[in-house]
Design a protein around this motif. Structure first.
Motif, mmCIF file in Angstrom:
data_model
loop_
_atom_site.group_PDB
_atom_site.id
_atom_site.type_symbol
_atom_site.label_atom_id
_atom_site.label_comp_id
_atom_site.label_asym_id
_atom_site.label_seq_id
_atom_site.Cartn_x
_atom_site.Cartn_y
_atom_site.Cartn_z
ATOM 1 N N VAL A 18 41.536 39.959 28.259
ATOM 2 C CA VAL A 18 41.694 40.209 29.288
ATOM 3 C C VAL A 18 42.474 38.647 30.139
ATOM 4 O O VAL A 18 41.602 37.170 29.125
ATOM 5 N N LEU A 22 44.009 35.726 36.142
ATOM 6 C CA LEU A 22 44.776 36.911 36.088
ATOM 7 C C LEU A 22 46.351 36.754 37.746
ATOM 8 O O LEU A 22 45.484 35.625 38.186
ATOM 9 N N HIS A 53 44.045 31.770 40.084
ATOM 10 C CA HIS A 53 44.795 33.233 39.142
ATOM 11 C C HIS A 53 45.651 32.358 39.968
ATOM 12 O O HIS A 53 46.193 31.048 40.257
ATOM 13 N N HIS A 82 48.495 41.584 37.191
ATOM 14 C CA HIS A 82 47.805 42.375 36.889
ATOM 15 C C HIS A 82 46.824 42.978 38.988
ATOM 16 O O HIS A 82 46.083 43.726 38.803
ATOM 17 N N VAL A 83 46.852 42.508 38.895
ATOM 18 C CA VAL A 83 46.663 43.153 40.880
ATOM 19 C C VAL A 83 47.650 42.733 41.777
ATOM 20 O O VAL A 83 48.138 41.418 41.529
ATOM 21 N N TYR A 143 45.156 46.771 39.443
ATOM 22 C CA TYR A 143 44.594 47.317 40.776
ATOM 23 C C TYR A 143 45.629 46.996 41.798
ATOM 24 O O TYR A 143 46.319 45.865 41.656
ATOM 25 N N PHE A 166 36.851 39.335 41.285
ATOM 26 C CA PHE A 166 38.102 38.545 40.166
ATOM 27 C C PHE A 166 37.224 37.909 39.646
ATOM 28 O O PHE A 166 38.256 36.914 38.866
ATOM 29 N N ASN A 174 32.841 42.278 38.162
ATOM 30 C CA ASN A 174 34.186 41.916 37.238
ATOM 31 C C ASN A 174 35.303 42.968 37.238
ATOM 32 O O ASN A 174 35.029 43.606 35.550
ATOM 33 N N ALA A 176 37.854 42.418 36.674
ATOM 34 C CA ALA A 176 39.255 41.967 35.270
ATOM 35 C C ALA A 176 38.504 42.757 33.175
ATOM 36 O O ALA A 176 39.451 42.907 32.980
ATOM 37 N N ILE A 179 40.189 45.959 32.449
ATOM 38 C CA ILE A 179 41.615 45.664 32.437
ATOM 39 C C ILE A 179 42.093 46.147 31.375
ATOM 40 O O ILE A 179 42.967 47.188 31.328
#
Length: 184
Positions: A18, A22, A53, A82-83, A143, A166, A174, A176, A179
């Motif tokens: 992770v 992110l 992030h 990631h998002v 996400y 996050f 969480n 994250a 993931i």
């Protein structure tokens, strides 16, 4: 399709699964805004960076479901994103197509996100909250969250929900930490 901001490398992960920081992509959906007037996208990108992030990609697209879905697919395929968080196009008018574009790429919807967002909105804007079709979900290992286009909605969604989902040390809330397991 709009050219996204160049991608930045993700911060190294503490446990190699992770990332400590992110990678977020910000999408503004609007027929009326331009890069210089995209205040909701600016607020979102600023809050993402302030939380530690990376806002690694950004685009502004018109209310066009095909173009929105194509942009989402491009970002979903990118290993540093990631998002994805969008702002705009979640209302009830004929031009509001963001939820439909998101649903075209989602593998799993997170109905609780929209429910919590509308509950928080109701406390601030009353029954107008029912006009929001904000939603969240997962596509492959990314996400996706679609927010209304107002500055207040973006602040509320980030400050009251997304920042906690996050944040390091947020325990079982969480997202994250999940993931690496999203594609199981």
């Amino acid at each position: 399709m709009a050219d996204p901001t160049p991608l930045a490398p993700a911060a190294p992960a503490a446990d190699d699964t992770v990332p400590a920081s992110l990678g977020f992509a910000v999408l503004t959906v609007s027929d009326t805004r331009a890069a210089e007037t995209d205040s909701s996208g600016d607020i979102l990108a600023d809050r993402i960076r302030a939380a530690g992030h990376q806002a690694v990609a950004r685009a502004l697209l018109r209310d066009d479901a095909v173009a929105i879905s194509a942009q989402l697919r491009e970002w979903i395929a990118h290993p540093r994103i990631h998002v994805v968080v969008s702002t705009g196009g979640t209302g009830v008018t004929g031009r509001d197509v963001t939820p439909e574009a998101f649903r075209a790429v989602l593998t799993k919807e997170l109905p609780g996100f929209g429910e919590v967002f509308r509950a928080l909105s109701f406390r601030k804007i009353g029954l107008a909250a029912i006009q929001s079709r904000a939603l969240g979900g997962v596509a492959e290992n990314t996400y996706l969250f679609a927010l209304p286009g107002s500055n207040g909605a973006v602040r509320d969604a980030w400050d009251d929900i997304l920042s906690h989902l996050f944040a390091p040390g947020s325990g079982n809330c969480n997202l994250a930490v999940l993931i690496p397991r999203l594609e199981e």
